[in-house]
Design a protein around this motif. Structure first.
Motif, PDB file in Angstrom:
ATOM      1  N   THR A 271      56.539  13.762  19.453  1.00 18.72           N
ATOM      2  CA  THR A 271      56.277  13.582  17.968  1.00 18.72           C
ATOM      3  C   THR A 271      55.714  12.261  17.676  1.00 18.72           C
ATOM      4  O   THR A 271      55.310  11.841  16.656  1.00 18.72           O
ATOM      5  N   GLY A 272      55.601  11.562  18.843  1.00 18.80           N
ATOM      6  CA  GLY A 272      55.105   9.963  18.682  1.00 18.80           C
ATOM      7  C   GLY A 272      56.183   8.780  18.219  1.00 18.80           C
ATOM      8  O   GLY A 272      55.904   7.747  17.981  1.00 18.80           O
ATOM      9  N   ALA A 273      57.517   9.258  18.336  1.00 14.93           N
ATOM     10  CA  ALA A 273      58.616   8.332  17.703  1.00 14.93           C
ATOM     11  C   ALA A 273      58.878   7.211  19.028  1.00 14.93           C
ATOM     12  O   ALA A 273      59.516   6.426  18.677  1.00 14.93           O
ATOM     13  N   ILE A 274      58.114   7.428  20.078  1.00 11.16           N
ATOM     14  CA  ILE A 274      58.394   6.207  21.025  1.00 11.16           C
ATOM     15  C   ILE A 274      56.645   6.238  21.479  1.00 11.16           C
ATOM     16  O   ILE A 274      56.046   7.116  21.634  1.00 11.16           O
ATOM     17  N   SER A 275      56.462   5.165  21.591  1.00 13.04           N
ATOM     18  CA  SER A 275      55.003   5.114  22.254  1.00 13.04           C
ATOM     19  C   SER A 275      54.842   5.231  23.747  1.00 13.04           C
ATOM     20  O   SER A 275      55.775   5.027  24.603  1.00 13.04           O
ATOM     21  N   PRO A 276      53.762   5.786  24.261  1.00 11.69           N
ATOM     22  CA  PRO A 276      53.587   6.037  25.789  1.00 11.69           C
ATOM     23  C   PRO A 276      53.890   4.816  26.560  1.00 11.69           C
ATOM     24  O   PRO A 276      54.258   4.942  27.708  1.00 11.69           O
ATOM     25  N   GLU A 277      53.437   3.693  26.148  1.00 10.07           N
ATOM     26  CA  GLU A 277      53.447   2.538  26.812  1.00 10.07           C
ATOM     27  C   GLU A 277      54.745   2.070  27.102  1.00 10.07           C
ATOM     28  O   GLU A 277      55.221   1.736  28.268  1.00 10.07           O
ATOM     29  N   ARG A 278      55.851   2.198  26.287  1.00 13.93           N
ATOM     30  CA  ARG A 278      57.286   1.801  26.319  1.00 13.93           C
ATOM     31  C   ARG A 278      57.708   2.831  27.121  1.00 13.93           C
ATOM     32  O   ARG A 278      58.497   2.530  28.260  1.00 13.93           O
ATOM     33  N   ALA A 279      57.470   4.140  27.052  1.00 15.20           N
ATOM     34  CA  ALA A 279      58.164   5.225  27.753  1.00 15.20           C
ATOM     35  C   ALA A 279      57.671   5.103  29.278  1.00 15.20           C
ATOM     36  O   ALA A 279      58.621   5.117  30.150  1.00 15.20           O
ATOM     37  N   ARG A 280      56.558   4.600  29.716  1.00 15.33           N
ATOM     38  CA  ARG A 280      55.927   4.504  31.030  1.00 15.33           C
ATOM     39  C   ARG A 280      56.692   3.406  31.694  1.00 15.33           C
ATOM     40  O   ARG A 280      57.054   3.558  32.860  1.00 15.33           O
ATOM     41  N   GLY A 281      57.046   2.361  30.971  1.00 17.75           N
ATOM     42  CA  GLY A 281      57.702   1.379  31.621  1.00 17.75           C
ATOM     43  C   GLY A 281      59.310   1.299  31.582  1.00 17.75           C
ATOM     44  O   GLY A 281      59.869   0.438  32.219  1.00 17.75           O
ATOM     45  N   LEU A 282      59.906   2.327  31.229  1.00 15.97           N
ATOM     46  CA  LEU A 282      61.288   2.762  31.172  1.00 15.97           C
ATOM     47  C   LEU A 282      61.847   2.953  32.881  1.00 15.97           C
ATOM     48  O   LEU A 282      60.614   3.398  33.472  1.00 15.97           O
ATOM     49  N   THR A 283      62.803   2.051  33.201  1.00 15.11           N
ATOM     50  CA  THR A 283      63.261   2.413  34.494  1.00 15.11           C
ATOM     51  C   THR A 283      64.754   2.929  34.211  1.00 15.11           C
ATOM     52  O   THR A 283      65.441   2.862  33.753  1.00 15.11           O
ATOM     53  N   ASP A 284      65.012   3.599  35.595  1.00 15.57           N
ATOM     54  CA  ASP A 284      66.383   4.302  35.889  1.00 15.57           C
ATOM     55  C   ASP A 284      67.307   3.180  36.690  1.00 15.57           C
ATOM     56  O   ASP A 284      66.822   2.027  36.884  1.00 15.57           O
ATOM     57  N   GLY A 285      68.266   3.615  36.935  1.00 20.18           N
ATOM     58  CA  GLY A 285      69.390   2.688  37.591  1.00 20.18           C
ATOM     59  C   GLY A 285      69.030   2.482  39.043  1.00 20.18           C
ATOM     60  O   GLY A 285      69.509   1.310  39.634  1.00 20.18           O
ATOM     61  N   ASP A 286      68.132   3.181  39.591  1.00 21.35           N
ATOM     62  CA  ASP A 286      67.620   3.020  40.996  1.00 21.35           C
ATOM     63  C   ASP A 286      66.221   2.034  40.739  1.00 21.35           C
ATOM     64  O   ASP A 286      65.846   1.763  41.858  1.00 21.35           O
ATOM     65  N   GLY A 287      65.631   1.631  39.710  1.00 21.61           N
ATOM     66  CA  GLY A 287      64.440   1.036  39.344  1.00 21.61           C
ATOM     67  C   GLY A 287      63.621   1.700  39.508  1.00 21.61           C
ATOM     68  O   GLY A 287      62.243   1.187  39.580  1.00 21.61           O
ATOM     69  N   ILE A 288      63.411   3.115  39.394  1.00 19.10           N
ATOM     70  CA  ILE A 288      62.321   3.951  39.432  1.00 19.10           C
ATOM     71  C   ILE A 288      61.785   4.022  37.949  1.00 19.10           C
ATOM     72  O   ILE A 288      62.572   4.444  37.217  1.00 19.10           O
ATOM     73  N   ARG A 289      60.602   3.648  37.797  1.00 19.49           N
ATOM     74  CA  ARG A 289      59.696   3.879  36.533  1.00 19.49           C
ATOM     75  C   ARG A 289      59.637   5.349  36.322  1.00 19.49           C
ATOM     76  O   ARG A 289      59.398   5.949  37.044  1.00 19.49           O
ATOM     77  N   PHE A 290      59.693   5.373  34.918  1.00 21.78           N
ATOM     78  CA  PHE A 290      59.211   6.570  34.166  1.00 21.78           C
ATOM     79  C   PHE A 290      57.991   7.248  34.639  1.00 21.78           C
ATOM     80  O   PHE A 290      58.018   8.518  34.965  1.00 21.78           O
ATOM     81  N   ASP A 291      57.111   6.341  34.611  1.00 25.24           N
ATOM     82  CA  ASP A 291      55.692   6.971  34.861  1.00 25.24           C
ATOM     83  C   ASP A 291      55.761   7.519  36.519  1.00 25.24           C
ATOM     84  O   ASP A 291      55.040   8.569  36.632  1.00 25.24           O
TER      85      ASP A 291
END
Length: 411
Positions: A142-162
């Motif tokens: 829906t565009g409620a989060i920007s692609p730029e922010r989503a791509r930069g998210l990381t998990d607990g192991d430091g793996i980025r979303f992208d």
């Protein structure tokens, strides 16, 4: 209902996925996006959908669509999610997906032919357990989060979303609002196990949702001075763990203390605390706490968070520490489409309506398409826990309700 009771026929899917993602240490299930258990569930869903003759596609944000007939505009879309919180229950998410498969199977068995497009939609990362943002698949759609922010998210192991998305076969450069997909949705309806006691109190197996509380997630980062646990006197410490502990109790008390009509709906939770460096004989240098806050209005939620920020700052000061509060996600209060809600309730003989404090993909979609929710009774009211439960008869009532609603909407 034990999952072995549904080995055949309607709701058999619950038994089929019973062993996927079991968490031996926490109990329950840990099924997180693009990790082995969740990938196995995706393959399971695709196989089940193909068995019904549905055409399956995965969109650029990782959401799975299973179309009954040719895709098109003004579609009736139903579904939910397959991922879980760490150590979650068997029904949160999968019940809605399995009920959608079974409702369509029942309609097919009667020879029913839909007069408008229909699809089951399985959302990616609804719980936010891997990358920290709830309803990430629907937010991207829906565009409620920007692609730029989503791509930069990381998990607990430091793996980025992208990187995780690319590993799952997606092109992270193309994630984000999908106007073409949204334009196909005429309306969305999600069936979900109730995450509370509303239907217990009403004595009913199924209800339709009215609204979703405003809610958000924050990070509280307390910083102090790391030191030796044995060599540092108690009076000479700057211990962020103590600051975080003071703040945690104060947060609970602040939510309890809300006055007036908002008192019952105000909720604040510290769900996780992580210490750095995390040694048994080490005073931590940094402690990070997760904060979840919900209330009946946006204003009341923001007011409670403001109170909490002041309390956290005071707790840090008392321990000669500092604290930084960062917002990670925010969802305004959602009032689900009243016309669709009325139609659903009327189709089902005037079933009751309930508000909910739990967030859902239907709440995200509600900002762009008419959306509704059906709740199935949870006899304990417990959710996000291995003890989450639903009676077989109530689950069957949910499938029957969804079948009836789809029949009405598709003819």
């Amino acid at each position: 209902m034990t999952l072995t009771e549904v080995a055949h026929g309607t709701l058999a899917g619950l038994a089929e996925i019973n062993g996927t993602g079991r968490d031996a240490s926490r109990g329950g299930y840990s099924r997180h996006i693009w990790q082995p258990a969740e990938l196995e569930l995706r393959e399971w869903f695709i196989e089940r959908a193909v068995r019904l003759g549905l055409d399956v596609e995965t969109d650029r944000n990782g959401n799975i669509w299973a179309w009954w007939g040719a895709p098109g505009s003004n579609a009736v879309v139903t579904g939910s999610h397959l991922d879980s919180v760490p150590g979650g229950g068997a029904y949160d998410g999968p019940l809605g997906v399995i009920s959608a498969l079974d409702a369509i199977a029942r309609l097919q068995s009667t020879g029913f032919t839909p007069r408008r497009p229909c699809a089951i939609l399985v959302f990616a990362e609804e719980e936010g357990s891997r990358f920290g943002v709830a309803c990430l698949g629907s937010r991207l759609l829906t565009g409620a989060i920007s692609p730029e922010r989503a791509r930069g998210l990381t998990d607990g192991d430091g793996i980025r979303f992208d990187a995780a998305a690319a590993g799952a076969g997606l092109d992270p450069a193309h994630i984000g609002r999908d106007s073409e997909a949204l334009e196909r949705i005429g309306l969305f309806i999600e069936l979900h196990v109730e995450q509370g006691r509303g239907l217990i109190d009403l004595g009913e197996p199924v209800a339709v949702a009215s609204s979703i509380l405003a809610h958000g997630r924050w990070q509280l980062r307390f910083t102090g001075e790391g030191n030796h646990a044995g060599a540092t006197p108690m009076d000479g410490r700057r211990d962020p763990m103590i600051a975080a502990a003071r703040a945690t109790v104060a947060i609970r008390d602040a939510a309890r203390a809300r006055e007036g009509s908002y008192a019952q709906g105000s909720r604040a939770t510290v769900g996780r605390i992580d210490a750095i460096p995390g040694g048994t004989n080490v005073i931590a240098s940094t402690v990070t706490a997760t904060l979840d806050v919900r209330a009946e209005t946006d204003e009341e939620t923001r007011a409670l968070v403001s109170d909490i920020e002041a309390l956290a700052a005071d707790a840090a000061t008392k321990e000669n520490c500092a604290v930084l509060v960062t917002e990670e996600s925010w969802s305004s209060v959602v009032h689900l489409d009243p016309e669709l809600r009325s139609q659903v309730a009327s189709t089902l003989g005037g079933i009751p309506t309930l508000s909910t404090g739990a967030g859902h993909d239907a709440g995200v979609l509600a900002s762009v398409v008419p959306s509704a929710m059906l709740f199935v009774r949870n006899p304990t009211g417990i959710s996000h826990s291995p003890d989450e439960f639903a009676e077989l008869d109530d689950c069957l009532a949910g499938v029957t309700a969804l079948e009836s609603v789809l029949r009405e909407l598709l003819q």
